[in-house]
Design an enzyme around this catalytic site. Structure first.
Site, PDB file in Angstrom:
ATOM      1  N   HIS A   1     -79.547  17.373  26.371  1.00 48.50           N
ATOM      2  CA  HIS A   1     -79.260  17.665  27.775  1.00 48.50           C
ATOM      3  C   HIS A   1     -80.534  17.922  28.552  1.00 48.50           C
ATOM      4  O   HIS A   1     -81.492  18.473  28.006  1.00 48.50           O
ATOM      5  CB  HIS A   1     -78.322  18.872  27.912  1.00 48.50           C
ATOM      6  CG  HIS A   1     -77.654  18.901  29.233  1.00 48.50           C
ATOM      7  ND1 HIS A   1     -78.210  19.529  30.319  1.00 48.50           N
ATOM      8  CD2 HIS A   1     -76.492  18.342  29.650  1.00 48.50           C
ATOM      9  CE1 HIS A   1     -77.409  19.357  31.360  1.00 48.50           C
ATOM     10  NE2 HIS A   1     -76.359  18.637  30.987  1.00 48.50           N
TER      11      HIS A   1
ATOM     12  N   ASP B   1     -70.014  15.298  26.577  1.00 48.22           N
ATOM     13  CA  ASP B   1     -69.399  13.988  26.330  1.00 48.22           C
ATOM     14  C   ASP B   1     -68.964  13.744  24.894  1.00 48.22           C
ATOM     15  O   ASP B   1     -68.039  12.969  24.648  1.00 48.22           O
ATOM     16  CB  ASP B   1     -70.384  12.874  26.736  1.00 48.22           C
ATOM     17  CG  ASP B   1     -70.433  12.698  28.244  1.00 48.22           C
ATOM     18  OD1 ASP B   1     -69.394  12.912  28.890  1.00 48.22           O
ATOM     19  OD2 ASP B   1     -71.504  12.357  28.764  1.00 48.22           O
TER      20      ASP B   1
ATOM     21  N   HIS C   1     -75.835   9.247  31.540  1.00 54.84           N
ATOM     22  CA  HIS C   1     -75.073  10.267  32.306  1.00 54.84           C
ATOM     23  C   HIS C   1     -73.613  10.141  31.861  1.00 54.84           C
ATOM     24  O   HIS C   1     -73.313  10.271  30.673  1.00 54.84           O
ATOM     25  CB  HIS C   1     -75.323  10.007  33.796  1.00 54.84           C
ATOM     26  CG  HIS C   1     -74.873  11.080  34.745  1.00 54.84           C
ATOM     27  ND1 HIS C   1     -74.431  12.326  34.345  1.00 54.84           N
ATOM     28  CD2 HIS C   1     -74.797  11.085  36.109  1.00 54.84           C
ATOM     29  CE1 HIS C   1     -74.108  13.036  35.422  1.00 54.84           C
ATOM     30  NE2 HIS C   1     -74.311  12.306  36.504  1.00 54.84           N
TER      31      HIS C   1
HETATM   32  C1  LIG Z   1     -72.260  14.684  31.248  1.00 50.31           C
HETATM   33  C2  LIG Z   1     -73.652  14.269  31.035  1.00 50.31           C
HETATM   34  O1  LIG Z   1     -74.160  13.499  31.794  1.00 50.31           O
HETATM   35  S1  LIG Z   1     -74.448  14.941  29.705  1.00 50.31           S
HETATM   36  C3  LIG Z   1     -75.695  13.758  29.284  1.00 50.31           C
HETATM   37  C4  LIG Z   1     -75.086  12.532  28.703  1.00 50.31           C
HETATM   38  N1  LIG Z   1     -76.109  11.626  28.202  1.00 50.31           N
HETATM   39  C5  LIG Z   1     -76.282  11.393  26.887  1.00 50.31           C
HETATM   40  O2  LIG Z   1     -75.587  11.919  26.026  1.00 50.31           O
HETATM   41  C6  LIG Z   1     -77.342  10.409  26.544  1.00 50.31           C
HETATM   42  C7  LIG Z   1     -78.180  10.856  25.363  1.00 50.31           C
HETATM   43  N2  LIG Z   1     -79.058  11.925  25.749  1.00 50.31           N
HETATM   44  C8  LIG Z   1     -80.219  11.687  26.425  1.00 50.31           C
HETATM   45  O3  LIG Z   1     -80.604  10.545  26.681  1.00 50.31           O
HETATM   46  C9  LIG Z   1     -81.028  12.864  26.895  1.00 50.31           C
HETATM   47  O4  LIG Z   1     -80.809  13.968  26.058  1.00 50.31           O
HETATM   48  C10 LIG Z   1     -80.705  13.243  28.345  1.00 50.31           C
HETATM   49  C11 LIG Z   1     -80.824  12.017  29.263  1.00 50.31           C
HETATM   50  C12 LIG Z   1     -79.308  13.824  28.468  1.00 50.31           C
HETATM   51  C13 LIG Z   1     -81.708  14.304  28.795  1.00 50.31           C
HETATM   52  O5  LIG Z   1     -82.963  13.706  28.786  1.00 50.31           O
HETATM   53  P1  LIG Z   1     -84.305  14.578  28.807  1.00 50.31           P
HETATM   54  O6  LIG Z   1     -84.170  15.700  29.744  1.00 50.31           O
HETATM   55  O7  LIG Z   1     -85.411  13.627  29.029  1.00 50.31           O
HETATM   56  O8  LIG Z   1     -84.305  15.166  27.328  1.00 50.31           O
HETATM   57  P2  LIG Z   1     -85.395  16.076  26.610  1.00 50.31           P
HETATM   58  O9  LIG Z   1     -86.593  16.258  27.505  1.00 50.31           O
HETATM   59  O10 LIG Z   1     -84.726  17.284  26.121  1.00 50.31           O
HETATM   60  O11 LIG Z   1     -85.821  15.165  25.376  1.00 50.31           O
HETATM   61  C14 LIG Z   1     -86.698  15.688  24.412  1.00 50.31           C
HETATM   62  C15 LIG Z   1     -86.869  14.724  23.275  1.00 50.31           C
HETATM   63  O12 LIG Z   1     -85.652  14.585  22.567  1.00 50.31           O
HETATM   64  C16 LIG Z   1     -85.277  13.232  22.490  1.00 50.31           C
HETATM   65  N3  LIG Z   1     -83.854  13.130  22.692  1.00 50.31           N
HETATM   66  C17 LIG Z   1     -83.142  13.712  23.680  1.00 50.31           C
HETATM   67  N4  LIG Z   1     -81.859  13.360  23.581  1.00 50.31           N
HETATM   68  C18 LIG Z   1     -81.769  12.558  22.493  1.00 50.31           C
HETATM   69  C19 LIG Z   1     -80.705  11.874  21.880  1.00 50.31           C
HETATM   70  N5  LIG Z   1     -79.461  11.946  22.390  1.00 50.31           N
HETATM   71  N6  LIG Z   1     -80.931  11.125  20.804  1.00 50.31           N
HETATM   72  C20 LIG Z   1     -82.171  11.054  20.283  1.00 50.31           C
HETATM   73  N7  LIG Z   1     -83.235  11.676  20.833  1.00 50.31           N
HETATM   74  C21 LIG Z   1     -83.028  12.401  21.920  1.00 50.31           C
HETATM   75  C22 LIG Z   1     -85.994  12.566  23.661  1.00 50.31           C
HETATM   76  O13 LIG Z   1     -86.152  11.173  23.437  1.00 50.31           O
HETATM   77  C23 LIG Z   1     -87.276  13.310  23.694  1.00 50.31           C
HETATM   78  O14 LIG Z   1     -88.109  12.802  22.691  1.00 50.31           O
HETATM   79  P3  LIG Z   1     -89.672  12.515  22.979  1.00 50.31           P
HETATM   80  O15 LIG Z   1     -90.214  13.841  23.415  1.00 50.31           O
HETATM   81  O16 LIG Z   1     -90.173  12.018  21.680  1.00 50.31           O
HETATM   82  O17 LIG Z   1     -89.672  11.497  24.082  1.00 50.31           O
HETATM   83  O1  LIG Z   2     -76.362  18.045  34.469  1.00 46.79           O
HETATM   84  C1  LIG Z   2     -76.665  16.931  34.011  1.00 46.79           C
HETATM   85  O2  LIG Z   2     -77.818  16.450  34.040  1.00 46.79           O
HETATM   86  C2  LIG Z   2     -75.636  16.087  33.360  1.00 46.79           C
HETATM   87  C3  LIG Z   2     -74.358  16.772  33.081  1.00 46.79           C
HETATM   88  O3  LIG Z   2     -74.201  17.445  32.091  1.00 46.79           O
HETATM   89  C4  LIG Z   2     -73.280  16.645  34.050  1.00 46.79           C
HETATM   90  O4  LIG Z   2     -73.478  16.055  35.119  1.00 46.79           O
HETATM   91  O5  LIG Z   2     -72.176  17.141  33.779  1.00 46.79           O
END
Ligand SMILES: CC(=O)SCCNC(=O)CCNC(=O)[C@H](O)C(C)(C)COP(=O)(O)OP(=O)(O)OC[C@H]1O[C@@H](n2cnc3c(N)ncnc32)[C@H](O)[C@@H]1OP(=O)(O)O
Ligand SMILES: O=C([O-])CC(=O)C(=O)O
Length: 373
Positions: free
Chosen positions: A259, A310, A220
Site C-alpha cells: 500500500h 483488494d 489501484h
Molecule cells: C484499493 C487499492 O487501490 S489498494 C492498492 C491496490 N494495488 C495493488 O494491490 C497493486 C500491487 N501493489 C503495488 O503495486 C504497490 O504496493 C502500490 C501501488 C499499492 C503502492 O506502491 P508504492 O507506494 O510505490 O509502494 P512502496 O513504496 O511501499 O514499495 C516498496 C517496495 O516494495 C515493492 N512492492 C510493493 N508492493 C509490492 C507488491 N504487491 N508485490 C511485489 N513488490 C511490491 C515495490 O516494488 C518497492 O520495491 P523497490 O523499493 O525495490 O522498488
Molecule cells: O489509498 C490508496 O492509495 C489506494 C486505496 O487503498 C484506496 O483507494 O482504497
C-alpha cells in the site's frame, strides 16, 4: 508506526485539505468523518455510510428510511442509456462500460448547477449497479433485465440485478460490508483525479468519469481482479507458495499486496477476510480461501508485504458467484460516495489544482529551417 513517505508519485505531500477520512495515521487505521471503518462495517448498512460521507453525519432511522426510499425511486435506466449499453460488445471491459455509462448519463441528465450535486450523486448511486448488470446480462446472456427490482438496498440491488433473484441474507450482508470498506480513502489516485477535475469547476459526471478511468488500473482498483486471476491459477496452498516464490524471484508485482500509505496492515483486510472465510464455509469448498491465506503468510514472511483491501475481496466475490470482471465496477458503485464527497468539498473551498513540474528537457534552442534538418 506511520510509514515514511517520500519520493516520486507525490508520496507524502499534502495536496489539499479534507474532513472526510484519515488513512494510516497510526500506521494502520482508517476513519470516515471520525468513525472507525471497522465499527461502521460491523454496525451499519452502506446507505448509512454514504449518507455520512455525503451529508456529514450518520442518519437517524427516519432519515435512513427516506434516503433508501429515495435511492430506490432513482434506479430506472433511461432508454437512450440502455441503447448505448446494448451497443457495447461483450468483449469490452466492464470498467469501460461504467465509464461510458456514466458519461452518457451526464449527457442525458446534466448537472447544470452545483445545487444539483447531491441529486446527481444519488442518481448515480441508485443507477450504477443496475446499469452494469443490464449490460452484463444483455451482452453475455442475451437478456434484457428489469432493474426496477424490489431490492431494499444498493448491496441487494447489485446481487439481484446480476443473478436475477433476491440474494441471501449472508450475501447481502457481505455486500454491505464490502461497499462500506471501499467507500472512501482520502487522496488516493482516483479521488485525486476527481478533485483535480472538480477544481476546474467541471460537472459531477465528468469528475466521476475521470475517476473511473483512474480506478481501472491494476495498481489501484483493478487489483481485485488481478488478485483473482492469480489465485485461480493456484491449485492448493503448497502450489500457491511455490508460484509466489517464483514470482518474487522474478521480481514480479503481486497484486492485492502492499500500500502507498499503510505500513503494517490495511485495516479493511481483516474485515473482508473474515467474510471470505464465512463464505468459504457456506460454500463447502474452502480451497480459494486456503490458497489466499497461504499467499498472505508467504508474502509477509518473504517481503513483509500485507494484503490490501483488494486481496480477500477476490475470494469473497468469487464465492458469491460474481464474475471476476465485475469486481472493479462494484468498487465504483461504492467509491462514488467518496469521489462525490471530495468533489463537494473541493467546490466548497476551491482553487484550481495546478502543480509545477521539474523541467528535464533541452535548453533553449533555435528552430532549424525544415530544409536544413
Ligand atoms: C484499493 C487499492 O487501490 S489498494 C492498492 C491496490 N494495488 C495493488 O494491490 C497493486 C500491487 N501493489 C503495488 O503495486 C504497490 O504496493 C502500490 C501501488 C499499492 C503502492 O506502491 P508504492 O507506494 O510505490 O509502494 P512502496 O513504496 O511501499 O514499495 C516498496 C517496495 O516494495 C515493492 N512492492 C510493493 N508492493 C509490492 C507488491 N504487491 N508485490 C511485489 N513488490 C511490491 C515495490 O516494488 C518497492 O520495491 P523497490 O523499493 O525495490 O522498488
Ligand atoms: O489509498 C490508496 O492509495 C489506494 C486505496 O487503498 C484506496 O483507494 O482504497
Amino acid at each position: 508506526m506511520a510509514k515514511q513517505l517520500s519520493g516520486a508519485g507525490l508520496r507524502g505531500q499534502v495536496a489539499g485539505k479534507t474532513a472526510l477520512s484519515t488513512v494510516g495515521v497510526s500506521g494502520s487505521g482508517l476513519t470516515y468523518r471520525g468513525y472507525d471503518v471497522k465499527e461502521l462495517a460491523d454496525k451499519c448498512q452502506f446507505e448509512e455510510v454514504a449518507y455520512l460521507i455525503l451529508k456529514g453525519e450518520l442518519p437517524t432511522q427516519a432519515q435512513l428510511d427516506d434516503y433508501k426510499a429515495k435511492l430506490k425511486s432513482l434506479r430506472t435506466l433511461p432508454q437512450p442509456l440502455k441503447e448505448v449499453l446494448e451497443r457495447i460488445p461483450a468483449s469490452a471491459h466492464p470498467m469501460d462500460v461504467m465509464r461510458t455509462g456514466c458519461s452518457m448519463l451526464g449527457n442525458l441528465e446534466t448537472e447544470d448547477s452545483f445545487e444539483q450535486q447531491q441529486e446527481a450523486t444519488d442518481r448515480m448511486l441508485a443507477l450504477f449497479p443496475g446499469m452494469i448488470n443490464y449490460w452484463y446480462n444483455f451482452s453475455h446472456k442475451d437478456k434484457r433485465i428489469d432493474v426496477d427490482t424490489d431490492a431494499d438496498s444498493i448491496a441487494e440491488q447489485f446481487l439481484w440485478t446480476l443473478h436475477g433473484e433476491k440474494p441471501s441474507e449472508l450475501h447481502t450482508q457481505v455486500m454491505h460490508a464490502s461497499l462500506i470498506l471501499y467507500a472512501e480513502h482520502e487522496f488516493n489516485a482516483s479521488t485525486f483525479t476527481a478533485r483535480v477535475c472538480a477544481s476546474t469547476l467541471s460537472d459531477m459526471h465528468s469528475c466521476v468519469t475521470g475517476a473511473i478511468g483512474s480506478l481501472r488500473g491494476p495498481l489501484h482498483g483493478g487489483a481485485n481482479e488481478a488478485a483473482m486471476e492469480l489465485i485461480e491459477g493456484m491449485e492448493n496452498p503448497d502450489d500457491a507458495e511455490q508460484k509466489l516464490l517464483g514470482m518474487l524471484e522474478r521480481k514480479e508485482k503481486i497484486m492485492g499486496f502492499g500500500h502507498a500509505v499503510y505500513s503494517e496492515s490495511d485495516p479493511r483486510n481483516a474485515i473482508i477476510k473474515l467474510w471470505s472465510e464465512k463464505l468459504a464455509q457456506e460454500n463447502g469448498n474452502t480451497s480459494l480461501y486456503d490458497i489466499s491465506e497461504r499467499c498472505e503468510a508467504v508474502m509477509w514472511r518473504e517481503k513483509k508485504l500485507f494484503c490490501n483491501a483488494d486481496f480477500f475481496h477476490a475470494s469473497a466475490y468469487n464465492y458469491m458467484g460474481i464474475p471476476t470482471k465485475l469486481f472493479t465496477p462494484i468498487f465504483v458503485c461504492s467509491r462514488l460516495t467518496g469521489w462525490a464527497g471530495h468533489v463537494m468539498e473541493q467546490r466548497a473551498d476551491n482553487r484550481i489544482i495546478r502543480p509545477s513540474a521539474e523541467y528535464t528537457g533541452e535548453e533553449l534552442r533555435p528552430v532549424t529551417a525544415i530544409a536544413d534538418r
